[in-house]
Design a protein around this motif. Structure first.
Motif, short mmCIF file in Angstrom:
data_model
loop_
_atom_site.label_atom_id
_atom_site.label_comp_id
_atom_site.label_asym_id
_atom_site.label_seq_id
_atom_site.Cartn_x
_atom_site.Cartn_y
_atom_site.Cartn_z
N UNK A 103 3.25 -52.37 95.68
CA UNK A 103 3.78 -51.73 96.89
C UNK A 103 4.96 -50.80 96.59
N UNK A 104 5.95 -51.22 95.80
CA UNK A 104 7.04 -50.29 95.48
C UNK A 104 6.57 -49.02 94.76
N UNK A 105 5.59 -49.15 93.86
CA UNK A 105 5.08 -47.98 93.14
C UNK A 105 4.38 -47.03 94.11
N UNK A 106 3.64 -47.58 95.06
CA UNK A 106 2.98 -46.74 96.06
C UNK A 106 4.02 -46.06 96.96
N UNK A 107 5.02 -46.82 97.39
CA UNK A 107 6.07 -46.25 98.25
C UNK A 107 6.84 -45.17 97.49
N UNK A 108 7.09 -45.39 96.21
CA UNK A 108 7.74 -44.38 95.38
C UNK A 108 6.91 -43.09 95.38
N UNK A 109 5.60 -43.24 95.24
CA UNK A 109 4.71 -42.08 95.28
C UNK A 109 4.74 -41.37 96.63
N UNK A 110 4.78 -42.14 97.71
CA UNK A 110 4.87 -41.54 99.04
C UNK A 110 6.18 -40.77 99.16
N UNK A 111 7.26 -41.34 98.64
CA UNK A 111 8.56 -40.67 98.65
C UNK A 111 8.48 -39.34 97.89
N UNK A 112 7.87 -39.36 96.71
CA UNK A 112 7.72 -38.14 95.93
C UNK A 112 6.84 -37.12 96.65
N UNK A 113 5.76 -37.59 97.25
CA UNK A 113 4.87 -36.70 98.00
C UNK A 113 5.60 -36.04 99.16
N UNK A 114 6.36 -36.82 99.90
CA UNK A 114 7.07 -36.27 101.05
C UNK A 114 8.15 -35.27 100.62
N UNK A 115 8.81 -35.54 99.49
CA UNK A 115 9.78 -34.56 98.96
C UNK A 115 9.06 -33.28 98.57
N UNK A 116 7.90 -33.41 97.93
CA UNK A 116 7.11 -32.23 97.56
C UNK A 116 6.68 -31.44 98.78
N UNK A 117 6.23 -32.13 99.82
CA UNK A 117 5.85 -31.45 101.05
C UNK A 117 7.07 -30.82 101.72
N UNK A 118 8.22 -31.50 101.63
CA UNK A 118 9.46 -30.96 102.18
C UNK A 118 9.83 -29.65 101.51
N UNK A 119 9.69 -29.60 100.20
CA UNK A 119 9.98 -28.38 99.46
C UNK A 119 9.01 -27.27 99.86
N UNK A 120 7.73 -27.62 99.97
CA UNK A 120 6.69 -26.66 100.36
C UNK A 120 6.99 -26.08 101.74
N UNK A 121 7.36 -26.94 102.68
CA UNK A 121 7.67 -26.48 104.04
C UNK A 121 8.90 -25.57 104.02
N UNK A 122 9.94 -25.95 103.28
CA UNK A 122 11.13 -25.11 103.17
C UNK A 122 10.76 -23.74 102.63
N UNK A 123 9.95 -23.72 101.60
CA UNK A 123 9.52 -22.46 101.00
C UNK A 123 8.78 -21.60 102.02
N UNK A 124 7.87 -22.22 102.78
CA UNK A 124 7.09 -21.48 103.79
C UNK A 124 8.00 -20.96 104.90
#
Length: 196
Positions: A103-124
């Motif tokens: 569960x922590x490894x999956x949540x870590x991945x979700x955290x990384x994914x959301x940061x990546x999407x956050x960067x993508x949205x900021x860029x857009x």
């Protein structure tokens, strides 16, 4: 509006995030070099998260070197990115303390994914402000960004089967981005040479 205050605020937040992560590291119980082996999980998870924060700082810096202005939506998009990045010390500590439990490894991945999407949205959002500007021209087709999202999602899915496959996907994203985004660097260099 100009981007200077946003950049300064973001730099400060990212510095605090790194500080919080390093404060989570615990010194080994013993006094011998072998005692560091007991801290290997802590050091490895810290290193990975430190690299991710460094990658975001580096690319954020480059992006704002060529983005000429920001609006209210850009400020909020930047805050969303910083929110997800600010959770990295928590999810990093959870992965480490759980010894890479599922569960922590999956949540870590979700955290990384959301940061990546956050960067993508900021860029857009920044590209929407100036659709023909330097940033829009520099980004073009974002192969690295798309590949990162795919690998994050793959890592999250793999986390349900094998946490080491998941961590491998997350590490692959970090390796992809260790080489700074050349598109942004070229745009920064071009902008500086025109100003000179």
């Amino acid at each position: 509006m100009k981007t200077g205050r946003l950049e300064a605020f973001s730099d400060g937040v990212l510095a605090i995030i790194i500080t919080i992560m390093v404060l989570e590291l615990r010194a080994p119980e013993g006094h011998e070099l072998i005692d560091l082996l007991g801290s290997a999980n802590s050091l490895l998870t810290y290193l990975l998260s430190f690299v991710f924060i460094g990658i975001y700082w580096n690319n954020h810096h480059h992006m704002f070197q060529i983005a000429e202005k920001v609006d209210g939506a850009g400020l909020w998009a930047n805050l969303a990115l910083l929110f997800w990045l600010s959770l990295l010390p928590f999810t990093t500590a959870w992965v480490e303390e759980s010894h890479f439990a599922q569960t922590p490894v999956i949540v870590y991945g979700v955290n990384l994914l959301m940061a990546g999407l956050g960067y993508f949205i900021l860029q857009k959002v920044l590209m929407r402000i100036d659709p023909q500007g330097r940033l829009a021209r520099a980004v073009g087709i974002d192969v690295k960004g798309t590949t990162s999202v795919v690998l994050y999602v793959a890592g999250i899915v793999c986390g349900f089967v094998n946490v080491w496959l998941a961590m491998g996907c997350y590490i692959a994203v970090a390796l992809i981005w260790l080489i700074p985004d050349r598109r942004m660097e070229r745009a920064v260099i071009d902008a500086e040479s025109r100003e000179a």
